[in-house]
Motif scaffolding. Sequence first.
Motif, PDB file in Angstrom:
ATOM      1  N   PRO A  98       0.821  -0.972   0.289  1.00 40.93           N
ATOM      2  CA  PRO A  98       0.138  -0.124  -0.260  1.00 40.93           C
ATOM      3  C   PRO A  98       1.101   1.416   0.466  1.00 40.93           C
ATOM      4  O   PRO A  98       2.265   0.885   0.441  1.00 40.93           O
ATOM      5  N   ASN A 135      -3.210  -1.050  -4.956  1.00 43.32           N
ATOM      6  CA  ASN A 135      -3.057  -1.440  -3.790  1.00 43.32           C
ATOM      7  C   ASN A 135      -2.781   0.603  -3.035  1.00 43.32           C
ATOM      8  O   ASN A 135      -2.338   1.190  -2.069  1.00 43.32           O
ATOM      9  N   ARG A 184     -10.472   4.780  -3.195  1.00 48.08           N
ATOM     10  CA  ARG A 184      -9.282   4.782  -2.707  1.00 48.08           C
ATOM     11  C   ARG A 184      -8.474   6.176  -3.515  1.00 48.08           C
ATOM     12  O   ARG A 184      -7.825   6.383  -3.613  1.00 48.08           O
ATOM     13  N   ARG A 243      -4.337  -4.820   4.549  1.00 52.20           N
ATOM     14  CA  ARG A 243      -3.694  -5.235   4.058  1.00 52.20           C
ATOM     15  C   ARG A 243      -2.984  -7.023   4.613  1.00 52.20           C
ATOM     16  O   ARG A 243      -1.745  -7.713   3.995  1.00 52.20           O
TER      17      ARG A 243
END
Length: 360
Positions: free
Chosen positions: A37, A175, A206, A299
């Motif tokens: 990420p 991510n 996101r 994650r």
Amino acid sequence: MAMESLIGLVNRIQRACTVLGDYGGDNALPTLWEHLPSIVVVGGQSSGKSSVLESIVGRDFLPRGSGIVTRRPLVLQLHRIEEGTEYAEFLHLPRKKFVDFSLVRKEIQDETDRITGRSKQISPVPIHLSIYSPNVVNLTLIDLPGLTKVAVDGQPDSIVADIENMVQTYVEKQNSIILAISPANQDIATSDAMKLAREVDPTGERTWGVLTKLDLMDKGTNAVDVLEGRAYRLQQPWIGVVNRSQADINKNVDMIAARRREREYFSNSLDYGHLANRMGSEYLGKMLSKHLEAVIKARIPSILALINKTIDELEEEMNQLGRALAVDPGAQLYTILELCRSFDHIFKSHLDGGRPGGER
Ligand code: GDP
Ligand code: NA
Ligand code: MG
């Protein structure tokens, strides 16, 4: 020993990826990079990207100038220290501590040229810069070249498409958290950042929308519709900022004073007063830090699975090479293997009751 923060841990993996040649683009190794990420900063040229980053850091340290200044990804890792002098460190200069931030700027420029030559081309090889300071939150941001329509001063025409491709590689990653910078004195519908974000993240899950240059809007207009999420809907709230103007920069207005002025701007504003406690660069930094930590935490299982897969594949490859073959390729594999094992260990300790971010 205090437990390393999750953001700090992912930083280390990111650095390892760069050293091992695992960054955007073609890759033979199982690519850990893709699964990490990270927050990527995108926007059109002059939208205020550098200014936002400098405000979040509370320091002046990015190269500026006309034309395409950012020509390699800059992985900017912020580490909060409780006290002491601020300093910066580059991955490519491990033993050198920078306390003079104008030298940080120069080193970013020099290191950019070192890889791209003086050709003014872009390169996907990231520069890693760590900043240790009592004025920052734990956070990692990746600064990318600004989207542009035309090549200037000797830059090859292909650079426009090259930049777009590089930025794509980053924003496409599921991510990636997209920090989309748009100037308030332009129609949000024409923002390069929002156009790109809409393509790869149509539901706005996101994407974080940042609106700069609120102070430069025409008199009698305001950006309340955008900031309250009506003009362009995102899952995360929009955040407005007021950075230093070019005149402020020329006058060397220091960043901490600029942050204070920004706070005053919002609290005294007739248009934005009711939003004041959710606006500004400091608030933006804090929110991003929290968000990034939460995303990483969510994650961990998939990162762990990937690390273990990597370990299995590396072990198999090592067995095929044979133990006797302790020459270069083997030795490098071994290093990667050791690294993966240690990451595996640390991540598991975070899962086993460890409090993420426990060092604070
Ligand atoms: P970048 O190309 O996206 O990195 O943009 P910069 O951060 O270099 O900003 C471009 C120009 O806009 C600079 O002259 C900044 O001083 C100015 N600028 C950026 N944000 C603001 C803002 O919020 N208000 C004002 N007045 N000027 C800004
Ligand atoms: Na733009
Ligand atoms: Mg810039």
